[in-house]
Design a protein around this motif. Structure first.
Motif, mmCIF file in Angstrom:
data_model
loop_
_atom_site.group_PDB
_atom_site.id
_atom_site.type_symbol
_atom_site.label_atom_id
_atom_site.label_comp_id
_atom_site.label_asym_id
_atom_site.label_seq_id
_atom_site.Cartn_x
_atom_site.Cartn_y
_atom_site.Cartn_z
ATOM 1 N N ILE A 1 19.473 -36.585 -9.686
ATOM 2 C CA ILE A 1 19.299 -35.201 -10.133
ATOM 3 C C ILE A 1 18.524 -34.404 -8.860
ATOM 4 N N ARG B 1 17.713 -30.538 -6.953
ATOM 5 C CA ARG B 1 18.049 -29.016 -6.614
ATOM 6 C C ARG B 1 19.469 -29.016 -5.777
ATOM 7 N N ILE C 1 20.961 -28.674 -10.246
ATOM 8 C CA ILE C 1 20.478 -27.888 -11.252
ATOM 9 C C ILE C 1 19.907 -26.586 -10.657
ATOM 10 N N GLN D 1 22.540 -31.507 -16.889
ATOM 11 C CA GLN D 1 21.570 -31.935 -17.874
ATOM 12 C C GLN D 1 21.979 -32.898 -18.751
ATOM 13 N N PHE E 1 15.037 -38.635 -9.113
ATOM 14 C CA PHE E 1 14.880 -37.407 -8.757
ATOM 15 C C PHE E 1 14.763 -37.369 -7.374
ATOM 16 N N ASP F 1 12.032 -27.063 -7.848
ATOM 17 C CA ASP F 1 12.021 -28.352 -8.344
ATOM 18 C C ASP F 1 10.859 -28.347 -9.747
ATOM 19 N N ILE G 1 13.143 -28.575 -12.735
ATOM 20 C CA ILE G 1 13.606 -29.985 -12.796
ATOM 21 C C ILE G 1 12.536 -30.971 -13.399
ATOM 22 N N LEU H 1 12.386 -30.248 -17.189
ATOM 23 C CA LEU H 1 13.270 -30.843 -17.804
ATOM 24 C C LEU H 1 13.019 -32.446 -17.909
#
Ligand code: GDP
Ligand code: K
Ligand code: MG
Length: 300
Positions: free
Chosen positions: A16, A18, A68, A84, A95, A107, A110, A113
């Motif tokens: 995951i 950007r 994301i 997600q 990540f 960033d 995220i 999250l």
């Protein structure tokens, strides 16, 4: 599927980050085959794709996700929602960040999250080949985050492959013992037809500009295999007549360029000859339509 030896490790790793940090490029590199298309355009990846890496000691199933970001239309919402939900359903999260730039708001969104999930996280600093001479403050901005959350981190380049072996070892060492989930020679769960459509879309992303790349969907209408050649008929869907005009180009030049570049990529995919015929169709506002999103293969 063979039975795995007792020390064999396996698991699902979600990639995951950007848009444009290199998620799809990295997955292709580690898996050793182009299964996800890549381009400098954000939202190149629209589907959750699995890439499978099997070694003697481990099987990793990478889950590549759309970047994301803050969504602007229903397609965007669907992409972010799928990314997600991937966070919840994997064993480990990679990540990925772009280490040629300092950590930014995208960033941190995220990170927030990830704070809410129990899934373990590894921080991957990609694009080390592109770091400026004074890179220490950039690295520090990420190392600070990793230290705050106790995330292991590693720096590498998905483009030159420098450092990616260390990454692979770190990922495997963070997996639990487990079975083969897929046959050892399989590299993706995606059907060939889907990848063919993606290879056409990739050339559109690389060859056209502005709003066209985001307004395009590709469907494969028919595939006919003969012993000597595979014939493929595909439709490119756009939202407006003006976009159709751009895609076709003067004297059909643009469509021809897209077709011949895509055909070359498709020939690599199937290791055989391809005959490709492309059609362009206007489908007003398809990105807002649940019906068309589903028809074009997006999980809604
Ligand atoms: P994604 O949106 O995160 O999946 O990113 P992509 O894999 O589509 O890559 C976005 C752009 O970054 C493409 O133009 C890639 O060629 C480029 N890229 C990916 N990894 C690297 C890297 O390690 N170094 C450099 N210089 N470029 C990279
Ligand atoms: K991209
Ligand atoms: Mg991608």
């Amino acid at each position: 599927i063979p039975t795995a030896p007792p020390e064999f490790k396996s698991g699902f790793i979600g990639i995951i980050g950007r848009p444009n940090v290199g998620k799809s490029t990295l997955m292709n590199l580690l898996v050793g085959q182009k299964i996800a298309i890549t381009s400098p355009v954000a939202q190149t990846t629209r589907n959750r794709l699995r890439g499978i890496l099997t070694t003697e000691k481990a099987q990793i199933i990478f889950v590549d996700t759309p970047g994301i970001h803050k969504p602007h239309h229903r397609l965007g919402e669907v992409l972010v929602k799928n990314a997600q939900s991937a966070i919840q359903s994997v064993d480990l999260l990679l990540f990925l960040v772009d280490a040629s730039q300092a950590a930014g708001g995208g960033d941190r969104f995220i990170v927030e999250l990830l704070e809410k999930t129990k899934t373990p996280v590894i921080l991957g600093l990609n694009k080390s080949d592109q770091q400026p001479a004074n890179f220490q403050p950039i690295d520090d901005s990420y190392i600070q985050i990793a230290t705050n959350y106790n995330w292991p981190f590693v720096k590498f380049s998905a483009l030159t492959s420098e450092g990616t072996e260390a990454l692979q070892n770190l990922l495997i060492s963070n997996l639990e013992p487990g079975p083969y989930y897929y046959p050892p020679d399989l590299v993706t769960d995606q059907p060939e037809r889907f990848i063919m459509g993606e290879l056409i879309r990739e050339q559109i992303l690389l060859l056209t500009r502005e709003e066209v790349p985001h307004s395009v969907a590709v469907t494969i209408e028919q595939v006919e295999e003969t012993p000597t050649i595979t014939r493929v008929w595909a439709t490119i869907h756009v939202e407006r007549d003006s976009q159709k005009g751009i895609l076709i180009g003067k004297g059909g030049g643009m469509l021809k360029a897209i077709g011949s570049a895509a055909r070359e990529q498709m020939q690599k995919l199937i290791a055989g000859k391809i005959y490709l015929e492309l059609f362009v169709k206007v489908q007003p506002k398809w990105r807002q339509s649940r019906l068309h999103l589903a028809e074009f293969g997006y999980k809604i």
